[in-house]
Scaffold this active site. Sequence first.
Site, PDB file in Angstrom:
ATOM      1  N   TYR A 131       0.854  -1.192   0.000  1.00 10.45           N
ATOM      2  CA  TYR A 131       0.000   0.000   0.000  1.00 10.45           C
ATOM      3  C   TYR A 131       0.886   1.235   0.000  1.00 10.45           C
ATOM      4  O   TYR A 131       1.768   1.391   0.854  1.00 10.45           O
ATOM      5  CB  TYR A 131      -0.926   0.026   1.217  1.00 10.45           C
ATOM      6  CG  TYR A 131      -1.902   1.183   1.119  1.00 10.45           C
ATOM      7  CD1 TYR A 131      -3.068   1.050   0.364  1.00 10.45           C
ATOM      8  CD2 TYR A 131      -1.630   2.410   1.697  1.00 10.45           C
ATOM      9  CE1 TYR A 131      -3.943   2.107   0.205  1.00 10.45           C
ATOM     10  CE2 TYR A 131      -2.496   3.477   1.542  1.00 10.45           C
ATOM     11  CZ  TYR A 131      -3.657   3.324   0.799  1.00 10.45           C
ATOM     12  OH  TYR A 131      -4.509   4.379   0.627  1.00 10.45           O
ATOM     13  N   GLN A 188     -10.821   0.563   1.052  1.00  8.83           N
ATOM     14  CA  GLN A 188     -11.298  -0.249  -0.066  1.00  8.83           C
ATOM     15  C   GLN A 188     -10.149  -0.999  -0.742  1.00  8.83           C
ATOM     16  O   GLN A 188     -10.322  -2.148  -1.192  1.00  8.83           O
ATOM     17  CB  GLN A 188     -12.071   0.610  -1.079  1.00  8.83           C
ATOM     18  CG  GLN A 188     -11.316   1.772  -1.682  1.00  8.83           C
ATOM     19  CD  GLN A 188     -11.417   3.048  -0.851  1.00  8.83           C
ATOM     20  OE1 GLN A 188     -11.727   3.018   0.332  1.00  8.83           O
ATOM     21  NE2 GLN A 188     -11.144   4.179  -1.491  1.00  8.83           N
ATOM     22  N   ASN A 211      -3.137   6.169   6.467  1.00  9.84           N
ATOM     23  CA  ASN A 211      -3.838   6.995   7.453  1.00  9.84           C
ATOM     24  C   ASN A 211      -4.621   6.098   8.418  1.00  9.84           C
ATOM     25  O   ASN A 211      -4.500   4.874   8.401  1.00  9.84           O
ATOM     26  CB  ASN A 211      -4.746   8.013   6.756  1.00  9.84           C
ATOM     27  CG  ASN A 211      -5.820   7.349   5.904  1.00  9.84           C
ATOM     28  OD1 ASN A 211      -6.136   6.162   6.056  1.00  9.84           O
ATOM     29  ND2 ASN A 211      -6.411   8.110   4.997  1.00  9.84           N
ATOM     30  N   GLN A 255       8.345  15.838  10.360  1.00 11.51           N
ATOM     31  CA  GLN A 255       7.473  14.681  10.550  1.00 11.51           C
ATOM     32  C   GLN A 255       6.026  15.110  10.796  1.00 11.51           C
ATOM     33  O   GLN A 255       5.089  14.430  10.390  1.00 11.51           O
ATOM     34  CB  GLN A 255       7.984  13.804  11.700  1.00 11.51           C
ATOM     35  CG  GLN A 255       9.347  13.181  11.449  1.00 11.51           C
ATOM     36  CD  GLN A 255       9.397  12.314  10.207  1.00 11.51           C
ATOM     37  OE1 GLN A 255       8.406  11.715   9.798  1.00 11.51           O
ATOM     38  NE2 GLN A 255      10.560  12.246   9.577  1.00 11.51           N
ATOM     39  N   HIS A 258       3.461  15.468   7.787  1.00  8.48           N
ATOM     40  CA  HIS A 258       2.906  14.311   7.100  1.00  8.48           C
ATOM     41  C   HIS A 258       1.389  14.259   7.195  1.00  8.48           C
ATOM     42  O   HIS A 258       0.706  13.919   6.225  1.00  8.48           O
ATOM     43  CB  HIS A 258       3.459  13.016   7.713  1.00  8.48           C
ATOM     44  CG  HIS A 258       4.730  12.542   7.089  1.00  8.48           C
ATOM     45  ND1 HIS A 258       4.791  12.040   5.813  1.00  8.48           N
ATOM     46  CD2 HIS A 258       5.988  12.473   7.575  1.00  8.48           C
ATOM     47  CE1 HIS A 258       6.031  11.691   5.534  1.00  8.48           C
ATOM     48  NE2 HIS A 258       6.780  11.932   6.583  1.00  8.48           N
ATOM     49  N   GLU A 320       7.836   5.595  16.747  1.00  7.54           N
ATOM     50  CA  GLU A 320       8.162   5.141  15.393  1.00  7.54           C
ATOM     51  C   GLU A 320       9.568   5.604  15.003  1.00  7.54           C
ATOM     52  O   GLU A 320      10.420   4.812  14.613  1.00  7.54           O
ATOM     53  CB  GLU A 320       7.125   5.695  14.410  1.00  7.54           C
ATOM     54  CG  GLU A 320       7.403   5.331  12.967  1.00  7.54           C
ATOM     55  CD  GLU A 320       6.518   6.100  11.998  1.00  7.54           C
ATOM     56  OE1 GLU A 320       6.352   5.618  10.871  1.00  7.54           O
ATOM     57  OE2 GLU A 320       6.005   7.187  12.354  1.00  7.54           O
ATOM     58  N   HIS A 321       9.816   6.910  15.073  1.00  7.84           N
ATOM     59  CA  HIS A 321      11.131   7.483  14.815  1.00  7.84           C
ATOM     60  C   HIS A 321      11.687   8.028  16.136  1.00  7.84           C
ATOM     61  O   HIS A 321      10.969   8.707  16.869  1.00  7.84           O
ATOM     62  CB  HIS A 321      11.068   8.676  13.849  1.00  7.84           C
ATOM     63  CG  HIS A 321      10.448   8.382  12.524  1.00  7.84           C
ATOM     64  ND1 HIS A 321       9.090   8.456  12.296  1.00  7.84           N
ATOM     65  CD2 HIS A 321      11.018   8.045  11.338  1.00  7.84           C
ATOM     66  CE1 HIS A 321       8.845   8.174  11.027  1.00  7.84           C
ATOM     67  NE2 HIS A 321      10.001   7.917  10.420  1.00  7.84           N
ATOM     68  N   ASP A 351      13.748   8.601   5.653  1.00  7.21           N
ATOM     69  CA  ASP A 351      12.528   8.577   4.853  1.00  7.21           C
ATOM     70  C   ASP A 351      12.821   8.291   3.387  1.00  7.21           C
ATOM     71  O   ASP A 351      11.947   7.795   2.664  1.00  7.21           O
ATOM     72  CB  ASP A 351      11.802   9.923   4.946  1.00  7.21           C
ATOM     73  CG  ASP A 351      11.097  10.124   6.280  1.00  7.21           C
ATOM     74  OD1 ASP A 351      10.882   9.131   6.981  1.00  7.21           O
ATOM     75  OD2 ASP A 351      10.782  11.281   6.614  1.00  7.21           O
ATOM     76  N   GLU A 405       3.349 -36.346  29.702  1.00  7.37           N
ATOM     77  CA  GLU A 405       2.199 -35.527  29.322  1.00  7.37           C
ATOM     78  C   GLU A 405       0.948 -36.374  29.076  1.00  7.37           C
ATOM     79  O   GLU A 405      -0.118 -35.834  28.758  1.00  7.37           O
ATOM     80  CB  GLU A 405       2.543 -34.720  28.062  1.00  7.37           C
ATOM     81  CG  GLU A 405       3.620 -33.673  28.312  1.00  7.37           C
ATOM     82  CD  GLU A 405       3.962 -32.864  27.063  1.00  7.37           C
ATOM     83  OE1 GLU A 405       3.444 -33.200  25.979  1.00  7.37           O
ATOM     84  OE2 GLU A 405       4.738 -31.916  27.189  1.00  7.37           O
ATOM     85  N   HIS A 410       1.919 -40.216  20.974  1.00  2.00           N
ATOM     86  CA  HIS A 410       3.180 -39.550  20.651  1.00  2.00           C
ATOM     87  C   HIS A 410       4.356 -40.470  20.976  1.00  2.00           C
ATOM     88  O   HIS A 410       5.300 -40.610  20.181  1.00  2.00           O
ATOM     89  CB  HIS A 410       3.327 -38.248  21.441  1.00  2.00           C
ATOM     90  CG  HIS A 410       2.538 -37.099  20.885  1.00  2.00           C
ATOM     91  ND1 HIS A 410       1.171 -37.092  20.811  1.00  2.00           N
ATOM     92  CD2 HIS A 410       2.937 -35.911  20.370  1.00  2.00           C
ATOM     93  CE1 HIS A 410       0.750 -35.961  20.296  1.00  2.00           C
ATOM     94  NE2 HIS A 410       1.817 -35.214  20.008  1.00  2.00           N
TER      95      HIS A 410
END
Length: 419
Positions: A131, A188, A211, A255, A258, A320-321, A351, A405, A410
């Site tokens: 994306y 979408q 976003n 930043q 944005h 994030e940064h 970036d 167990e 097994h």
Amino acid sequence: MKLVRTFGRSKAAAAALVETLERRGAANTAKVEPVVRGILAAVRKDGDAALRRYAAKFDGLKKGQALLVSREEMQTAWEATAPELQAAMMVARGNILAFAEAQLPKEWTVAPAEGVKTGQIVRPLGSVGCYVPGGRYPLPSTLLMTVTPAQVAGVERIVVCSPKPAKETMAAAWLAGVTEFYRVGGAQAIAAMAFGTTAIGRVDKIVGPGNLFVTAAKTIVSSECGIDMPAGPTEIVVTSESGDAAGIAADLVAQAEHDPEALAILITSNEALAKEVAAEIKRQAAGNKIAKQSLAAQGAIFVTASVTEARELTNRLAPEHLTIDAATDLKWVRNAGSVFVGAYAPQSMGDYVSGPNHVLPTGRVGRVRGGLSVMDFVKVITVQEYTRKGLRKMGPHAIALAEAEGLRGHAESVRVRMR
């Protein structure tokens, strides 16, 4: 941009603000979740008809316009791109490529006992959706950041979705050799890649920033389609005791521009520096509408009682940064998407051209992972091989554990091969 002291009279208010910031990821996407769920449901039910309807409403798709961007369109965009921008894209792609190649996990084998081999093989994902935001600004850099590591990993089918793709983004797609590029964005686009429509076949994993609507959509579809991480509106934290006020302010403003939802924070125990940065931000953001908006809404300067508190607060926020003063500060950094060291490492370099990926975790997801990497596009598959001698040596231990167990089947599956 508010200045908040974490001690004295404002201690309680500062603590409340920090708690709010710690909840920022889920709280932000919750605001748009009902709308996003409606879009996802419509695309799942009505496929291309719903996709085109939303693309026309939100992405400016014209009636009868093809969803698929042709290779000819991409080539035309590349040829119309200024030579200096072509050169910048090639440098950026080269650095991203080299960094991803260095990150690629290796196959290996070890022998824990005679007659036993264990190891791992590495296989690419079959298909991914990248994306690339395009609503407010063209982001050719994001196309290169998402597509290139997928190519290094060996992913066979790479799909790109971007709303109203700009000439620069299409040029980057030509440079990267993209063959499946759709002019659709928002929730979408995420729905189409996750569920599949006639026009856009479903993918195994979706990556890339976006976003709040895109981030919420990725989170919702993650139950049936892989995603990289929530990579929502940009976040920046600068933790500094001795930095240059003009440089710090420039990074915060950069930043912040944005997105109106961007988060920009300075953390310091140096109150004089805090005040200098606040003045610089006011000056530098004066003509930047979006930066002013986000800084007023989410911007904050925390003045702490000590350097130790500043560092602890930074890790709590898991930004994030993150920018720090010097390489020696790396030892206390535990939670961050990407770290920028010193006065000469503006976050904008990351970036665009440094090589490390700029698709990074937001909403405190930096507590559990770093940024997008080639490892997001591969599967590390473990392998085990035994000879009869190896099984006879190691098998009794497995039988003992299985019987402890109560899993007799097994135990028998091992025992029957040891005879």
